[in-house]
Design a protein around this motif. Structure first.
Motif, short mmCIF file in Angstrom:
data_model
loop_
_atom_site.label_atom_id
_atom_site.label_comp_id
_atom_site.label_asym_id
_atom_site.label_seq_id
_atom_site.Cartn_x
_atom_site.Cartn_y
_atom_site.Cartn_z
N HIS A 18 0.84 -1.21 0.00
CA HIS A 18 0.00 0.00 0.00
C HIS A 18 0.87 1.26 0.00
O HIS A 18 0.66 2.19 -0.79
CB HIS A 18 -0.90 -0.04 1.23
N VAL A 21 2.75 1.60 -3.39
CA VAL A 21 1.90 2.10 -4.47
C VAL A 21 1.70 3.61 -4.33
O VAL A 21 1.77 4.37 -5.31
CB VAL A 21 0.54 1.37 -4.48
N LYS A 22 1.47 4.06 -3.10
CA LYS A 22 1.29 5.51 -2.88
C LYS A 22 2.58 6.26 -3.20
O LYS A 22 2.54 7.36 -3.79
CB LYS A 22 0.83 5.77 -1.44
N ALA A 25 2.70 6.52 -6.95
CA ALA A 25 1.70 7.46 -7.46
C ALA A 25 2.07 8.91 -7.17
O ALA A 25 1.70 9.82 -7.92
CB ALA A 25 0.34 7.14 -6.86
N LEU A 57 -6.66 -5.19 -4.42
CA LEU A 57 -6.03 -3.98 -4.98
C LEU A 57 -7.06 -2.88 -5.21
O LEU A 57 -6.85 -1.72 -4.86
CB LEU A 57 -5.33 -4.31 -6.29
N ARG A 58 -8.18 -3.26 -5.78
CA ARG A 58 -9.20 -2.26 -6.11
C ARG A 58 -9.87 -1.68 -4.87
O ARG A 58 -10.34 -0.54 -4.89
CB ARG A 58 -10.24 -2.88 -7.04
N CYS A 60 -8.36 -0.80 -2.30
CA CYS A 60 -7.47 0.24 -1.79
C CYS A 60 -7.10 1.29 -2.84
O CYS A 60 -6.88 2.45 -2.51
CB CYS A 60 -6.19 -0.38 -1.25
N HIS A 61 -7.06 0.87 -4.09
CA HIS A 61 -6.64 1.78 -5.16
C HIS A 61 -7.56 1.63 -6.37
O HIS A 61 -7.12 1.19 -7.45
CB HIS A 61 -5.18 1.50 -5.55
N GLU A 63 -8.67 3.63 -8.41
CA GLU A 63 -8.35 4.51 -9.54
C GLU A 63 -7.27 3.95 -10.45
O GLU A 63 -7.06 4.44 -11.57
CB GLU A 63 -7.91 5.88 -9.01
N LEU A 64 -6.57 2.89 -10.00
CA LEU A 64 -5.43 2.39 -10.78
C LEU A 64 -5.80 1.16 -11.61
O LEU A 64 -6.44 0.23 -11.12
CB LEU A 64 -4.29 2.01 -9.83
N CYS A 147 -8.19 -0.48 4.26
CA CYS A 147 -9.01 -0.48 3.05
C CYS A 147 -9.31 -1.88 2.51
O CYS A 147 -10.29 -2.08 1.79
CB CYS A 147 -8.36 0.37 1.95
#
Length: 203
Positions: A18, A21-22, A25, A57-58, A60-61, A63-64, A147
């Protein structure tokens, strides 16, 4: 605009992933998540299916975009094919990974820029450690971001059922993939690179 791919197996997605990934981004205009070893599931090291990992994954993220990158055969031809496939499927200019084996493979067989992302507390935030704790009945929730915590809880029975039979659920390269440094290429490519038969960094 620079597109970066973050690679991992996400077995399961955890706080280290997590944060990585942040981190990615925050530094790149466009980010895609490369999901390694999508064809592997219901094994000690890979208990969760591609769909289950995508859902984590979705959660938590959302948008990706997530792109599955299947494994290839071991050895140099397989490494080349896998590295090329990763580049083509993600359309990435940069691949972010903390796995030295994956980095060596990508540098040897593609022209993408490879960036090392330092792992966050790898001894603590590790897919191997989370699977071990779940199977041992030990606390694990603080290792997983809020998340996706409820979703991981739904998969506890699957992770326990796929416990290894007397064999360790780990090796050094798989830990690197789990911890992320990214991803996590296919374990087979990371294993080969560790053996010295190739040169790179998904799993």
């Amino acid at each position: 605009m620079t597109r970066a791919a973050f690679l991992g197996r996400f077995q399961p997605f955890h706080e280290g992933h997590h944060r990585a990934v942040k981190w990615t981004a925050d530094r790149y205009d466009d980010v895609v998540v490369a999901l390694g070893s999508p064809e592997r599931s219901r094994t000690p090291q890979n208990p969760l299916s591609e769909r289950e990992r995508r859902d984590l994954l979705r959660s938590c993220h959302p948008e990706l975009p997530v792109v599955a990158v299947p494994d290839e055969a071991r050895g140099a031809p397989g490494h080349r094919s896998w590295a090329t496939r990763l580049r083509d499927l993600t359309e990435a200019d940069v691949v972010v990974s903390g796995n030295p084996a994956v980095r060596r493979i990508l540098r040897a067989h593609t022209d993408v820029r490879v960036v090392e992302q330092a792992m966050h507390a790898p001894d603590r935030y590790s897919g191997t450690e989370i699977r071990r704790r779940i199977r041992a009945g030990e606390p694990w929730r603080d290792l997983v971001p809020e998340c996706c915590r409820a979703l991981v809880a739904e998969h506890v029975d699957v992770i326990r059922r796929t416990a290894p039979d007397g064999e360790p659920d780990s090796d050094a390269e798989n830990d690197a993939v789990d911890n992320h440094a990214g991803d996590d290429t296919a374990e087979s490519h990371a294993d080969d690179a560790a053996d010295g038969s190739a040169g790179t960094d998904p799993g």
